[in-house]
Structures are given as structure tokens and as C-alpha cells.
Enzyme design. Sequence first.
Site, short mmCIF file in Angstrom:
data_model
loop_
_atom_site.label_atom_id
_atom_site.label_comp_id
_atom_site.label_asym_id
_atom_site.label_seq_id
_atom_site.Cartn_x
_atom_site.Cartn_y
_atom_site.Cartn_z
N ARG A 126 29.82 -1.51 -25.87
CA ARG A 126 30.65 -0.92 -24.83
C ARG A 126 31.91 -0.33 -25.45
NH1 ARG A 126 30.41 1.15 -19.74
NH2 ARG A 126 31.92 0.25 -18.30
N THR A 405 24.62 8.27 -17.30
CA THR A 405 23.98 7.08 -17.81
C THR A 405 22.49 7.34 -17.92
OG1 THR A 405 25.62 5.81 -16.59
CG2 THR A 405 23.74 4.57 -17.38
N SER A 477 28.45 -1.77 -14.97
CA SER A 477 27.38 -2.22 -14.07
C SER A 477 26.02 -2.04 -14.73
CB SER A 477 27.39 -1.41 -12.77
OG SER A 477 28.59 -1.65 -12.08
O1 DON Z 1 29.14 1.33 -17.13
C1 DON Z 1 29.00 1.64 -15.94
O2 DON Z 1 28.69 0.86 -15.07
C2 DON Z 1 29.18 3.09 -15.50
N1 DON Z 1 30.07 3.77 -16.43
C3 DON Z 1 27.85 3.75 -15.40
C4 DON Z 1 27.99 5.15 -14.81
C5 DON Z 1 26.70 5.67 -14.30
O3 DON Z 1 25.70 4.97 -14.27
C6 DON Z 1 26.74 7.06 -13.79
N2 DON Z 1 25.36 7.55 -13.72
N3 DON Z 1 24.67 7.95 -12.97
#
Ligand code: DON
Length: 598
Positions: A126, A405, A477
Site C-alpha cells: 500500500r 483498481t 477497501s
Molecule cells: O484502496 C481502496 O480502497 C481504493 N483506493 C480503491 C479505489 C477503487 O477501487 C476505484 N475503482 N473502481
Amino acid sequence: MKNIRMSSYYEMLYTIPLRRAMIPLSIVWLTLLTAPFGLNAQEVNPRPPREPVKVAEGKHGMVVTDTPFASQVGRDILAKGGNAVDAAVGVSIALQVSWPEAGNIGGGGFMMISRPDEEVVCVSYREKAPAAVNEHSFDKWKEHYHVYMAGVPGTVRGLALAHEKYGKLPWKEIIEPSIVASRDGLEVDAYLAYSLNSVLLQGFIQKEDRFAELRRVYGHPEGRPWRAGDRLVQSDLAVSLTLIAEEGPSAFYEGPIADKIADEMQRGGGLMTKQDLKDYTAKVQTPIKGEFGPYTIYGAAPPSSGGTTVLMQMQILEALDFPTGQKDYWTADQVHLMTEAMRRSFRERAAWLGDPDFVSIPEHLITKEHAKKLAATIDPTKATPSTEIAGDIELTEGPYESPQTTHFSVIDKDGIAVSSTYTLEETFGCRIVVKGTGFLLNNEMGDFNWYPGYTNHEGKIGTKANRLAPGKRMLSSMSPTMVLQDGKPKLLIGSPGGRTIINTVSNILVQTLVLNRPLEEAIDGPRFHHQWFPDVLRYEASDGVFAKIEDDLKARGYTIQPWSGRQGCAQGIIVDTETGVAKGVGDWRRGSSALAVE
Ligand code: DON
């Protein structure tokens, strides 16, 4: 009719050869010309139509990703003797080439790895807040698409760590196909064309100087929108990947790429320094683990909230009398109980979860006793208003300001399995391509709680555990999930979608593990989401499944929100643990590709 006419008009406009410098102007023209007809970028760049889920079966290895190129790279690595971790690393780099809106070397993520007779591990990479932030930094930061929104990227260190500890093939060999594709060009399919056009057509992207590098790197050389069949050449990326292949992660964290990131920060007013890059470490974590019937569920540990929140939901459902007999696809009783489990687990998420290097996370959260206590507060007939379970989280009144993501799953012939999700946060991250490198920076800083102390009814969370601090990892998430049965991988699943990721995963776990629905149906079918606040039950309306139970849900006290959008994009593998046959299923919601090793 209107769409067809305007699409051909749009094509006509762009078949006139335009010089590269004309791109911004032509897009502005397009916007001006289409506006009087009430059309917008979505209409001139139509989303690829719904296709069936992609399904493949095999005993010798399986790869399911968002793009045909990435799946092919993973499959080829397995076919030549690499293991699932080699394939996962190859896929992660290949997604940078073929799905730049989310695939990333400028972001971060979580890779769950299961090996026969070994404990499941989570390689955690992360992003981190730069050292120069302070708790008031968000007071001054108002933009999502800005270099100050980039956390220190973790992907390259994370992939190198996973490869060094668990991989087999040489690092360079794994990266090579992606170097070739970025240097010589990659065939653009309908999904990639849609994705690139979507960002390029945005007015502010066309206007502002800081997005010039994005336009140069991802714009069509003739200044027209991308179409399926075009070739995307990414020469700068080929150079960056060659440096990483030859010098390892130090090229990114200390060498020429670090210099370019630091220059970008100087130009754009960001805080990340060369020291932040040099100091970045990825780590191997013990994942979240819980028993569920005959299965063991594993999920990413904090700083992802994914594993904890998914497991809490499943354990709450286990403590309830969850109805499994009905044939109807999502009954009101099922949706009700699952929504109440979502509501309670998201409240706990807000109260407790953050970077474990900075906050202490209570162990009881994932115990069956805690799940039973939460389950006991659920009325089997009625919705619980979210305000009633806020407890000591103080709720404030006020407006909400809203802010990509990709998930893939791999298994090899020896039963080594990977479930991996990584992200840039928003689509194309902060939209800043580091000059001369061919990759985008994330805007993950937006995953910290922006307004400390300010938790409101519209979904803003200001709780303490996830406040900004130097060197801290922001709460995620992402929920790359693994289910083992008798110690062997049974199900690998995950999705993009911000906070909806958690519920996309629990929707699929319930269907496959509890309702015994085939994985292809579980991935194909409509999904629903509730995240505590806003106190709204949102569902995918396209199939009409939820329309049948809307009145029932309203009578139970739910505020419902039928949604025309698509919730996530789940790429999963399910294994018949007796025969060893793996079935890979790629979601229809974006491009996806499931490939078996022959
Ligand atoms: O780490 C996370 O939970 C978010 N930054 C994820 C963002 C995300 O899944 C956007 N995609 N569709």
C-alpha cells in the site's frame, strides 16, 4: 438513432488528419458542437455493450484478469514453467501496459498468496503518505487530480518482494513481454478505447498544462479518438520497464525513475521526495483468517479494511438464520440480512480500522462472539437506521463532497494461488503522468479521512484511526480474497470499486459458498451495496431482479437506490477440490479474459 448519427459525425470530424497539437482544440470543438444537441462525452464514446461472462476450465493453471494481454502474459509464464507468483507479477506489469486506468507501477495494492502446506501470506504494498505531510495538509488540498494527492507508490517494491520470496523464473523474463508490447505497440480493444477516450474527452484534461503529458502519452497520434484495432505505443514506458527489469526496484526508488518523480513533484507542487521513495518498504503480512462452515476465508489485513470487513459480514450471516431454500435470485429476506450485516461491519470499519503501524486494532473484531453480538441487534423484519448504531462515533450535519483498481486471480498446476488487487485509487489516478516515464501516479491520499472529526450522514468518515500522518498507509477497501477447503485453494475472488469492493466480494461469497450457485452466475448477477452511511441500499438495476423485491424492501424501512451503473469487476477462480479442475470466470462489467493453460 441520435447516438448513431452523432457517432458517425464524430468519426467524420476525426478522420480529417489533425496534427498532434490540434488534439486539445478538436476536443473542445467536439464538446461545443455536441452540447447544443444535449450530447455528452459518454454518447460520443459509448460504453462497450454487455457481453457474457468469460469462462475457461483447466487442470494445468488458470489466469483471469481485466485484459486479454495480461491474461496471455500470465498464461504464457505458467506454460513455460513459472509459478502463480511469477504469473501474478507478470500480469501486474502487463496491466500497466494494457489497462493504464488501473494497472500501475505508480500505485499500490495487496497480493494474497497460498502455497501447498504453507500458511497463506499477504504481500502488502500500500502507498504511504510522504514524510512532509501533517494533519492539516488536507485543509489546503482541494483537488483530487494533483501531484500532492499521490502516496509513495508501493507496486514495484511489492512485486519485487513477492518475486524474490516466492517466484521462480528470472525477474527480467517476467517483465520482458510487457517491454515488447509497450515498445512495439499493443492492439487496442473496445474496452481500452473506451477507457482512454473517457479520460481524454474530459474538458479539464484537455485544457490544463499539467495534463499535457497524459495527452501526449495516451492521446491518439492522429488526434482522433481511439478505436478498437488501433495500436497503442508507449515508448517511455518501455524505457522505464527496461530499467526496472535490468536494475530491479532500485531503478524506481533510487535511480533515474526516482529522479523523474522528484522533478514532477517540484514542477507540480507535491510533497513526495527522493528520500520518501528510498525509504519505502513493502512487507509480508499475516492475512485476516476465519473459519466459515467447511471453509477458511483469508483476506487482506490492515491497512486494508477488506479482509476484516468481509469476514465480519460472513460471520454475522453465519450467526443468523440465513434463508437458503428459495430459488428466486436475491429474495428480500436475503438482501435484508446481508444489508444489515454490511451496515454493521462498515460501522466497525469506520470506528477501528487504519494502518496497524499507527493504530491499535482490536482483535475481537473478527471473532465469532463479536459477530454473534452484532447479529443479535438485527431485527429479522426491519431495517435498522444507521444513526442507531453509530455508538460513540459522533455524527455531524453538513454537505458531502464526493471524490481505479483492478483485481486478478491466478492458480498454477501445483496449487499455488494468487488473489491480487492493486490500484491508482481513481480512474487514471491523479491523471499526472510522470514526465518521460510513461506511467501515472496514484491519488491514494484521498483514502485517508479528509475531514478529521467529521462523520456525516452522506458517507464522509472522519474517525481517528484513518487520519493523515507522515509515513502512514491510508485505509483501503481492497479485498483480494481466498477461500481454502481442506487446506487447498477453493475460491479466489476480488474486485475494484472503492468501498463497494467489500460488498461485491461478500455478494459472491454468499452466492457460491452459501447458496451453492455456480461462480459464473454469481459473477454475472446483479449486486447490491450498503456502507452504513449514506443510509441507502443501492443495487444494479439492469436485470430487473431487484424491481421484484423493491416494495418489500421499502416496507422494511429501506431507502433504495436503483442504479444504472456497474458495481465492480470481479475476476474469480473456483476449484473442484476433488478433481483439481479450476474454472476461471471473468466479469462482463469491463473487459476481462479467463485463460487456461493447455
Ligand atoms: O484502496 C481502496 O480502497 C481504493 N483506493 C480503491 C479505489 C477503487 O477501487 C476505484 N475503482 N473502481
